[in-house]
Design a protein around this motif. Structure first.
Motif, PDB file in Angstrom:
ATOM      1  N   MET A  29       0.835  -1.202   0.000  1.00  0.00           N
ATOM      2  CA  MET A  29       0.000   0.000   0.000  1.00  0.00           C
ATOM      3  C   MET A  29       0.872   1.255   0.000  1.00  0.00           C
ATOM      4  SD  MET A  29      -3.168  -0.865  -0.105  1.00  0.00           S
ATOM      5  CE  MET A  29      -4.185  -2.323   0.144  1.00  0.00           C
ATOM      6  N   THR A  30       1.872   1.289   0.875  1.00  0.00           N
ATOM      7  CA  THR A  30       2.757   2.452   0.904  1.00  0.00           C
ATOM      8  C   THR A  30       3.662   2.484  -0.319  1.00  0.00           C
ATOM      9  OG1 THR A  30       4.311   1.192   2.293  1.00  0.00           O
ATOM     10  CG2 THR A  30       2.756   2.650   3.415  1.00  0.00           C
ATOM     11  N   GLN A  31       3.973   1.324  -0.877  1.00  0.00           N
ATOM     12  CA  GLN A  31       4.807   1.291  -2.070  1.00  0.00           C
ATOM     13  C   GLN A  31       4.092   1.944  -3.244  1.00  0.00           C
ATOM     14  OE1 GLN A  31       7.708   0.110  -1.383  1.00  0.00           O
ATOM     15  NE2 GLN A  31       8.746   0.149  -3.367  1.00  0.00           N
ATOM     16  N   HIS A  32       2.784   1.761  -3.331  1.00  0.00           N
ATOM     17  CA  HIS A  32       2.014   2.346  -4.430  1.00  0.00           C
ATOM     18  C   HIS A  32       1.899   3.864  -4.315  1.00  0.00           C
ATOM     19  CE1 HIS A  32       0.761  -0.982  -6.921  1.00  0.00           C
ATOM     20  NE2 HIS A  32       0.416  -1.701  -5.855  1.00  0.00           N
ATOM     21  N   VAL A  33       2.057   4.407  -3.123  1.00  0.00           N
ATOM     22  CA  VAL A  33       2.018   5.871  -2.977  1.00  0.00           C
ATOM     23  C   VAL A  33       3.432   6.442  -2.935  1.00  0.00           C
ATOM     24  CG1 VAL A  33      -0.213   5.845  -1.816  1.00  0.00           C
ATOM     25  CG2 VAL A  33       1.879   5.767  -0.446  1.00  0.00           C
ATOM     26  N   ASN A  34       4.397   5.630  -3.363  1.00  0.00           N
ATOM     27  CA  ASN A  34       5.796   6.053  -3.484  1.00  0.00           C
ATOM     28  C   ASN A  34       6.445   6.346  -2.132  1.00  0.00           C
ATOM     29  OD1 ASN A  34       8.074   6.500  -5.062  1.00  0.00           O
ATOM     30  ND2 ASN A  34       7.682   8.686  -5.257  1.00  0.00           N
ATOM     31  N   SER A 178      -1.470   8.995  -6.561  1.00  0.00           N
ATOM     32  CA  SER A 178      -0.765   9.839  -5.589  1.00  0.00           C
ATOM     33  C   SER A 178       0.719   9.518  -5.544  1.00  0.00           C
ATOM     34  CB  SER A 178      -1.374   9.658  -4.194  1.00  0.00           C
ATOM     35  OG  SER A 178      -1.135   8.355  -3.703  1.00  0.00           O
ATOM     36  N   GLY A 179       1.091   8.315  -5.957  1.00  0.00           N
ATOM     37  CA  GLY A 179       2.497   7.953  -6.007  1.00  0.00           C
ATOM     38  C   GLY A 179       3.124   8.179  -7.354  1.00  0.00           C
ATOM     39  N   GLU A 180       2.343   7.971  -8.439  1.00  0.00           N
ATOM     40  CA  GLU A 180       2.885   8.075  -9.787  1.00  0.00           C
ATOM     41  C   GLU A 180       2.724   9.473 -10.379  1.00  0.00           C
ATOM     42  OE1 GLU A 180       1.093   5.025 -12.136  1.00  0.00           O
ATOM     43  OE2 GLU A 180       1.534   3.435 -10.698  1.00  0.00           O
ATOM     44  N   TYR A 181       1.545  10.063 -10.229  1.00  0.00           N
ATOM     45  CA  TYR A 181       1.272  11.380 -10.811  1.00  0.00           C
ATOM     46  C   TYR A 181       0.538  12.262  -9.799  1.00  0.00           C
ATOM     47  CZ  TYR A 181       2.103   8.567 -14.981  1.00  0.00           C
ATOM     48  OH  TYR A 181       2.648   7.710 -15.899  1.00  0.00           O
ATOM     49  N   PRO A 182       1.218  12.673  -8.732  1.00  0.00           N
ATOM     50  CA  PRO A 182       0.538  13.458  -7.688  1.00  0.00           C
ATOM     51  C   PRO A 182       0.004  14.797  -8.195  1.00  0.00           C
ATOM     52  CG  PRO A 182       2.916  13.436  -7.342  1.00  0.00           C
ATOM     53  CD  PRO A 182       2.635  12.441  -8.406  1.00  0.00           C
ATOM     54  N   ASP A 183       0.719  15.436  -9.140  1.00  0.00           N
ATOM     55  CA  ASP A 183       0.246  16.724  -9.664  1.00  0.00           C
ATOM     56  C   ASP A 183      -1.064  16.562 -10.429  1.00  0.00           C
ATOM     57  OD1 ASP A 183       2.442  17.960  -8.579  1.00  0.00           O
ATOM     58  OD2 ASP A 183       3.640  17.829 -10.406  1.00  0.00           O
ATOM     59  N   PRO A 192      -3.272  14.158  -2.703  1.00  0.00           N
ATOM     60  CA  PRO A 192      -2.289  13.063  -2.596  1.00  0.00           C
ATOM     61  C   PRO A 192      -1.926  12.752  -1.147  1.00  0.00           C
ATOM     62  CG  PRO A 192      -1.634  14.644  -4.288  1.00  0.00           C
ATOM     63  CD  PRO A 192      -2.782  15.254  -3.538  1.00  0.00           C
ATOM     64  N   GLU A 193      -1.884  13.783  -0.300  1.00  0.00           N
ATOM     65  CA  GLU A 193      -1.537  13.561   1.100  1.00  0.00           C
ATOM     66  C   GLU A 193      -2.569  12.686   1.797  1.00  0.00           C
ATOM     67  OE1 GLU A 193      -0.589  16.859   3.496  1.00  0.00           O
ATOM     68  OE2 GLU A 193       1.172  17.454   2.331  1.00  0.00           O
ATOM     69  N   ARG A 194      -3.827  12.872   1.436  1.00  0.00           N
ATOM     70  CA  ARG A 194      -4.869  12.063   2.059  1.00  0.00           C
ATOM     71  C   ARG A 194      -4.713  10.594   1.669  1.00  0.00           C
ATOM     72  NH1 ARG A 194     -10.752  14.429   1.459  1.00  0.00           N
ATOM     73  NH2 ARG A 194      -9.652  16.046   2.652  1.00  0.00           N
ATOM     74  N   MET A 195      -4.362  10.349   0.416  1.00  0.00           N
ATOM     75  CA  MET A 195      -4.141   8.979  -0.040  1.00  0.00           C
ATOM     76  C   MET A 195      -2.920   8.361   0.643  1.00  0.00           C
ATOM     77  SD  MET A 195      -6.571   8.082  -2.139  1.00  0.00           S
ATOM     78  CE  MET A 195      -7.638   8.949  -0.989  1.00  0.00           C
ATOM     79  N   LYS A 196      -1.887   9.157   0.843  1.00  0.00           N
ATOM     80  CA  LYS A 196      -0.690   8.656   1.517  1.00  0.00           C
ATOM     81  C   LYS A 196      -0.960   8.381   2.990  1.00  0.00           C
ATOM     82  CE  LYS A 196       2.545  10.757  -1.725  1.00  0.00           C
ATOM     83  NZ  LYS A 196       3.704  11.637  -1.942  1.00  0.00           N
ATOM     84  N   CYS A 197      -1.823   9.174   3.585  1.00  0.00           N
ATOM     85  CA  CYS A 197      -2.228   8.910   4.964  1.00  0.00           C
ATOM     86  C   CYS A 197      -2.990   7.593   5.047  1.00  0.00           C
ATOM     87  CB  CYS A 197      -3.102  10.058   5.474  1.00  0.00           C
ATOM     88  SG  CYS A 197      -3.721   9.829   7.160  1.00  0.00           S
TER      89      CYS A 197
END
Length: 301
Positions: A29-34, A178-183, A192-197
């Protein structure tokens, strides 16, 4: 070798692979959000301790699981705050979390239970074993698929659930974006921060479940550093499986098989050599991934 290569070997494979499967599902899960989270080792160890703590004092395995999930949630939020909010180095935070977990569990073990090394007591309620009707009576398949502890079946169910969540749902798409194309995700009105959380919290919860299986399912006790680097092995399985849940599950099964085989080979070989075998296989897996990546880059060039 009939006393080694038998149905018991496959049963032990499933039990030893389960904590690696659960931790690896959290890690991917964390790997997918880089985010490279090597702190899952500490999350597993802390989850194992608090599962025993809750089970012992409340007299219920449910309380043990609840305590493990609570501490997993807190550690997941801790990792998110320091890595994402405070922009700290993820490797340093991961190492610090592992060291903190090792020291904390030793401190609590000696101050709460007044013991050193390990704690075992009849008051610790283990995870229940589940007998599956009809299947349990089938030769070979019955003993393999029935009679396992609860979290073994949970780990099997989570593999397709995680795959469907990551690749077949809008939230999973946002998670990967959120990991590949956050912009691009920000431009679409998503955070993206919410997804990383979310990924960090899921990683903490699943890693704590892995620890709970170690102390209440695989064994009914807690011992210092009982995670035994399984968190790092889970991380290696994620790399080997390229973040795909079914492939990660197969990699974890390979580790579980080698560990179970090593335990049964101790009557024929030195125990130090057999204990080393699963980690040697993990290193070989990582080397193979690196070599394959290099070959692909050369072909692309």
């Amino acid at each position: 070798m009939g006393d080694v290569l038998n149905i018991l070997l496959l049963q032990n494979t499933l039990r030893t692979a389960t904590p690696v499967v659960l931790a690896a599902l959290g890690c991917l899960m964390t790997q997918h959000v880089n985010i490279t989270n090597i702190g899952i080792e500490g999350m597993m160890l802390t989850g194992a301790f608090f599962a025993v703590l809750g089970s012992y004092f409340a007299g219920s395995w449910v309380a043990g699981i609840a305590c493990a999930l609570l501490v997993g949630l807190l550690l997941g939020l801790f990792y998110y705050v320091f890595v994402i909010k405070f922009k700290s180095d993820e490797f340093i935070i991961g190492v610090a979390l592992n060291i903190f977990a090792g020291g904390l569990t030793v401190f609590l073990l000696r101050n709460i239970f007044d013991v050193k090394g390990s704690f075992s007591d009849p008051a610790i309620v283990p995870l229940p074993t589940i007998e599956i009707p009809l299947i349990k009576d089938i030769p070979v398949i019955g003993p393999l698929l029935s009679g396992n502890t609860l979290l073994v079946y949970v780990s099997w169910l989570l593999v397709p659930i995680c795959w469907a969540f990551i690749y077949k749902t809008p939230m999973g798409f946002h998670l990967r974006a959120s990991g590949e194309y956050p912009d691009a995700l920000t431009a679409a009105g998503r955070s993206p921060e919410r997804m990383k959380c979310l990924a960090s919290v899921l990683c903490g919860l699943l890693s704590a479940l892995a620890g709970a299986h170690l102390s209440l399912g695989y064994l009914t006790m807690f011992s210092e550093n009982m995670s035994a680097s399984r968190g790092y092995v889970a991380f290696a399985c994620v790399i080997f499986g390229r973040g795909n849940p079914p492939k990660v599950f197969l990699a974890a099964l390979l580790f579980g098989f080698i560990e179970a085989l090593g335990l049964r080979m101790q009557k024929y070989m030195p125990s130090d050599l057999t204990a080393m075998a699963p980690y040697v296989v993990t290193v070989v897996m990582m080397v193979a991934v690196v070599l394959l990546e290099r070959r692909k880059r050369r072909r692309a060039a």
